[in-house]
Each structure stands twice: as structure tokens, then as C-alpha cells.
Design a protein around this motif. Structure first.
Motif, PDB file in Angstrom:
ATOM      1  N   VAL A   1       0.772  -1.192   0.136  1.00  0.00           N
ATOM      2  CA  VAL A   1       0.064   0.027  -0.011  1.00  0.00           C
ATOM      3  C   VAL A   1       0.986   1.315   0.034  1.00  0.00           C
ATOM      4  O   VAL A   1       0.604   2.041  -0.681  1.00  0.00           O
ATOM      5  N   VAL A   2       1.910   1.290   0.878  1.00  0.00           N
ATOM      6  CA  VAL A   2       2.768   2.484   0.803  1.00  0.00           C
ATOM      7  C   VAL A   2       3.545   2.616  -0.132  1.00  0.00           C
ATOM      8  O   VAL A   2       3.532   3.789  -1.093  1.00  0.00           O
ATOM      9  N   ALA A   3       4.189   1.660  -0.860  1.00  0.00           N
ATOM     10  CA  ALA A   3       4.760   1.836  -2.175  1.00  0.00           C
ATOM     11  C   ALA A   3       3.893   2.058  -3.204  1.00  0.00           C
ATOM     12  O   ALA A   3       4.157   3.012  -4.171  1.00  0.00           O
ATOM     13  N   GLY A   4       2.502   1.694  -3.373  1.00  0.00           N
ATOM     14  CA  GLY A   4       1.668   1.789  -4.453  1.00  0.00           C
ATOM     15  C   GLY A   4       1.204   3.322  -4.355  1.00  0.00           C
ATOM     16  O   GLY A   4       1.056   4.070  -5.431  1.00  0.00           O
ATOM     17  N   VAL A   5       0.958   3.887  -3.261  1.00  0.00           N
ATOM     18  CA  VAL A   5       0.514   5.183  -2.906  1.00  0.00           C
ATOM     19  C   VAL A   5       1.617   6.288  -3.282  1.00  0.00           C
ATOM     20  O   VAL A   5       1.415   7.080  -4.028  1.00  0.00           O
ATOM     21  N   LEU A   6       2.758   5.782  -2.940  1.00  0.00           N
ATOM     22  CA  LEU A   6       3.715   7.002  -3.190  1.00  0.00           C
ATOM     23  C   LEU A   6       4.104   6.749  -4.581  1.00  0.00           C
ATOM     24  O   LEU A   6       4.156   8.023  -5.382  1.00  0.00           O
ATOM     25  N   CYS A   7       4.159   5.790  -5.261  1.00  0.00           N
ATOM     26  CA  CYS A   7       4.439   5.649  -6.875  1.00  0.00           C
ATOM     27  C   CYS A   7       3.410   6.082  -7.420  1.00  0.00           C
ATOM     28  O   CYS A   7       3.605   6.849  -8.428  1.00  0.00           O
ATOM     29  N   GLY A   8       1.950   6.018  -7.099  1.00  0.00           N
ATOM     30  CA  GLY A   8       0.927   6.480  -7.841  1.00  0.00           C
ATOM     31  C   GLY A   8       0.965   7.969  -7.814  1.00  0.00           C
ATOM     32  O   GLY A   8       0.662   8.459  -8.929  1.00  0.00           O
ATOM     33  N   ILE A   9       0.894   8.465  -6.600  1.00  0.00           N
ATOM     34  CA  ILE A   9       0.841   9.858  -6.383  1.00  0.00           C
ATOM     35  C   ILE A   9       2.302  10.522  -7.251  1.00  0.00           C
ATOM     36  O   ILE A   9       1.909  11.578  -7.797  1.00  0.00           O
TER      37      ILE A   9
ATOM     38  N   PRO B   1      -2.764  -2.880  -7.723  1.00  0.00           N
ATOM     39  CA  PRO B   1      -4.279  -2.250  -7.735  1.00  0.00           C
ATOM     40  C   PRO B   1      -4.044  -0.985  -6.894  1.00  0.00           C
ATOM     41  O   PRO B   1      -4.892   0.185  -7.105  1.00  0.00           O
ATOM     42  N   VAL B   2      -3.431  -0.807  -6.059  1.00  0.00           N
ATOM     43  CA  VAL B   2      -3.246   0.535  -5.153  1.00  0.00           C
ATOM     44  C   VAL B   2      -2.565   1.612  -6.086  1.00  0.00           C
ATOM     45  O   VAL B   2      -2.814   2.832  -5.995  1.00  0.00           O
TER      46      VAL B   2
ATOM     47  N   ILE C   1      -7.846   5.786  -3.236  1.00  0.00           N
ATOM     48  CA  ILE C   1      -6.772   4.865  -2.475  1.00  0.00           C
ATOM     49  C   ILE C   1      -7.773   3.656  -1.552  1.00  0.00           C
ATOM     50  O   ILE C   1      -7.571   2.576  -1.589  1.00  0.00           O
ATOM     51  N   PHE C   2      -8.791   4.395  -0.934  1.00  0.00           N
ATOM     52  CA  PHE C   2      -9.507   3.571  -0.187  1.00  0.00           C
ATOM     53  C   PHE C   2     -10.445   2.402  -0.876  1.00  0.00           C
ATOM     54  O   PHE C   2     -10.519   1.309  -0.371  1.00  0.00           O
ATOM     55  N   THR C   3     -10.792   3.011  -2.021  1.00  0.00           N
ATOM     56  CA  THR C   3     -11.316   1.889  -2.918  1.00  0.00           C
ATOM     57  C   THR C   3     -10.488   0.714  -3.295  1.00  0.00           C
ATOM     58  O   THR C   3     -10.834  -0.465  -3.276  1.00  0.00           O
ATOM     59  N   SER C   4      -9.177   0.889  -3.400  1.00  0.00           N
ATOM     60  CA  SER C   4      -8.368  -0.186  -3.628  1.00  0.00           C
ATOM     61  C   SER C   4      -7.987  -1.111  -2.302  1.00  0.00           C
ATOM     62  O   SER C   4      -7.471  -2.209  -2.436  1.00  0.00           O
ATOM     63  N   LEU C   5      -7.945  -0.219  -1.172  1.00  0.00           N
ATOM     64  CA  LEU C   5      -7.677  -1.092   0.118  1.00  0.00           C
ATOM     65  C   LEU C   5      -8.539  -2.251   0.520  1.00  0.00           C
ATOM     66  O   LEU C   5      -8.174  -3.213   0.849  1.00  0.00           O
ATOM     67  N   HIS C   6      -9.764  -2.225  -0.074  1.00  0.00           N
ATOM     68  CA  HIS C   6     -10.948  -2.958   0.118  1.00  0.00           C
ATOM     69  C   HIS C   6     -10.569  -4.535  -0.482  1.00  0.00           C
ATOM     70  O   HIS C   6     -10.836  -5.260   0.107  1.00  0.00           O
ATOM     71  N   VAL C   7      -9.996  -4.291  -1.922  1.00  0.00           N
ATOM     72  CA  VAL C   7      -9.609  -5.564  -2.292  1.00  0.00           C
ATOM     73  C   VAL C   7      -8.298  -5.950  -2.271  1.00  0.00           C
ATOM     74  O   VAL C   7      -7.952  -7.266  -2.397  1.00  0.00           O
TER      75      VAL C   7
END
Length: 287
Positions: free
Chosen positions: A105-113, A166-167, A209-215
């Protein structure tokens, strides 16, 4: 002359409050109906499964039956498993999934942003990310076992690669969908790129981001289980592998039930956290 009597004003129900009470009652009634329908559906499916297995319409050896699955879970709870206590196996798998989920999640959020905010990075790295995303990530689990051994590291790595994408794509899309007027107004007020990202972009992308956390937590569990199935010393995935190796269908299904319960609890916690964070958003019952 009698003294004036001062009384408290009577509460008057306005049309708006009546409608609000009606909507609340309708929402409660609908929730009760939905819950009842879910329970009845589950009972019907399990009952039909039990009847078909006992009458041998389906092979009870291969398909097992709910009563045997419950007996297996009860045996694991009361007497433990061949690997140790059931709680220990669940904790090992949950720990691996949680660590992999947090890292992913942390890596996905940082890279996505970052890629959502910096067009040059998106242009350079975009094709590589698409190629990596097209690789069936489950097949990487044996490679991680070779690299990191039978310990938890290989399971964490499997969970990370399943959670990251997904994140990442949701965070990337959320960063791209930020209202340009908000960004322009922030810049007019003198906000730097860092402050725009922290105070405008990230809050706006939070719902994505929260949408992706559910799956993604389910994916983390899958990664941990697959890694344990391929090679491990403890964990629910190893229970599945051992049950399959001894043709114990009830054990396989019992492990699946345990994982489903863990996933549902995690989903409930995420939903609770999301509602606390997004209390300003109207609920479905208010529409």
C-alpha cells in the motif's frame, strides 16, 4: 387573578424531520431484510450441499460436506493441527499478509501519487509498469521462495506484488482526477508543489486509494497463502497443502472458511475506518 403558568414549548415535528425519520426507519428495515436474506441464502446453500453429499448425488469424498468441515474446524480449535495450534497458523499467515499489505500500500500510494503528479516520470516508467502488471504475479511466488527461502520473507514478497498494482493504479488515477481549479487556486495563494501535493492532491485521491484497499487485503492474503502452499514451515496455506496431500477435502474447505472469516473481519475494519474518515460523505441510505 391566577398566576401565569409557564410551560416548556411542545416539540413540533416538521415535515423535514418526519421525512428524516421515515428514511431512517426504511434504512433500518432494509438492512434487516438484507441480513435475513443473506442468512437464508447461506443456510439454503449449506443445507443443499449437505443433502446432496449425504445422498451421494455429489461425491462426499471429493466435495466433503458442511458437517465434516465444521468437525474439522472444531478439531483444529480444540486439539490443534499437525503444525501446532490453529491460532498460531492463522497468526503466521495474517502477519505475512499484513506486512506485505502495508508495504504494498505504501509503495503503491507513493509511486501512484508521484507518477500522477510528474508527467515525465509517468511517460518514462509507464510502459515498464504496464509490462510488469501484465505478468501473472502468482507465478512469481516460486521465484521468491528460491530467493528468500521458506521463511516469511518470500510470502511477504508475494503479498507485496499482488497489493502494489491495484493500489498504484487507483492512486495514480486519483492524482490525475484532482480538480484543476483547486490546484490553480492553491498555486495562486502561493502554495508550493509539496504543499499542493500534501494538502490538495493526496486528500482528493484518498477515496480512490480506499477503494483499492478493500480488495488489496484479499490479494495480500492470496499472496501469503500461495507462498505458504508452495513452501513453508507454518501457516494456513501449508494446512491447505497438507490437507490436499492427504486427500482431506474437509481440511481444504475448513482452511478456506478460516481465510474467509479473516478477510471479512479485515473488510469490516476497513469499512469502519473509511466511514470514520469520510463522515462528511452521505451514506447510501441518504440518497
Amino acid at each position: 387573578m391566577s398566576p401565569d403558568v409557564i410551560s416548556a414549548p411542545a416539540t413540533v415535528d416538521t415535515p423535514q424531520s418526519d421525512r428524516a425519520h421515515s428514511r431512517a426507519r426504511a434504512a433500518r428495515k432494509r438492512k434487516a431484510v438484507v441480513l435475513l436474506a443473506r442468512v437464508l441464502l447461506l443456510v439454503a446453500v449449506l443445507g443443499l450441499w449437505e443433502v446432496l453429499a449425504r445422498t451421494e448425488v455429489i461425491d462426499p469424498f471429493n466435495f466433503s460436506m458442511p458437517s465434516k468441515i465444521w468437525d474439522q474446524i472444531h478439531t483444529w480449535i480444540t486439539h490443534g493441527t499437525a503444525l501446532g495450534s490453529l491460532g498460531e497458523q492463522i497468526w503466521v499467515t495474517l502477519q505475512e499478509a499484513l506486512i506485505g499489505w502495508i508495504i504494498g500500500v505504501v509503495a503503491g500510494v507513493l509511486c501512484g501519487i508521484a507518477l500522477g503528479r510528474i508527467a515525465f516520470l509517468a511517460d518514462v516508467l509507464g510502459p515498464y509498469i504496464k509490462v510488469l502488471n501484465s505478468i501473472p504475479r502468482i507465478v512469481l511466488a516460486p521465484i521468491f521462495v528460491i530467493w528468500f527461502g521458506l521463511g516469511p520473507s518470500s510470502k511477504v514478497a508475494s503479498a507485496v506484488v499482488l497489493v502494489f498494482f491495484p493500489v498504484f493504479f487507483n492512486a495514480f488515477q486519483g492524482a490525475r482526477e484532482v480538480d484543476r481549479n483547486l490546484v490553480a487556486n492553491a498555486r495562486i495563494l502561493g502554495a508550493s508543489d509539496r504543499r499542493v501535493t500534501l494538502q490538495v492532491v493526496i486528500p482528493s485521491a484518498t477515496s480512490w486509494i480506499f477503494t483499492s484497499l478493500h480488495v488489496s487485503f484479499g490479494f495480500a492474503l492470496i499472496g501469503a497463502i500461495v507462498g505458504e502452499y508452495i513452501g513453508a514451515t507454518k501457516g494456513v496455506g501449508l494446512l491447505v497443502a497438507q490437507s490436499q496431500g492427504t486427500f482431506n477435502a474437509a481440511g481444504v474447505y475448513a482452511a478456506m472458511v478460516i481465510l474467509a472469516v479473516v478477510a471479512l473481519v479485515a473488510e469490516g475494519l476497513l469499512t469502519f475506518a473509511e466511514r470514520r474518515i469520510f463522515r462528511w460523505k452521505p451514506s447510501d441510505s441518504e440518497h
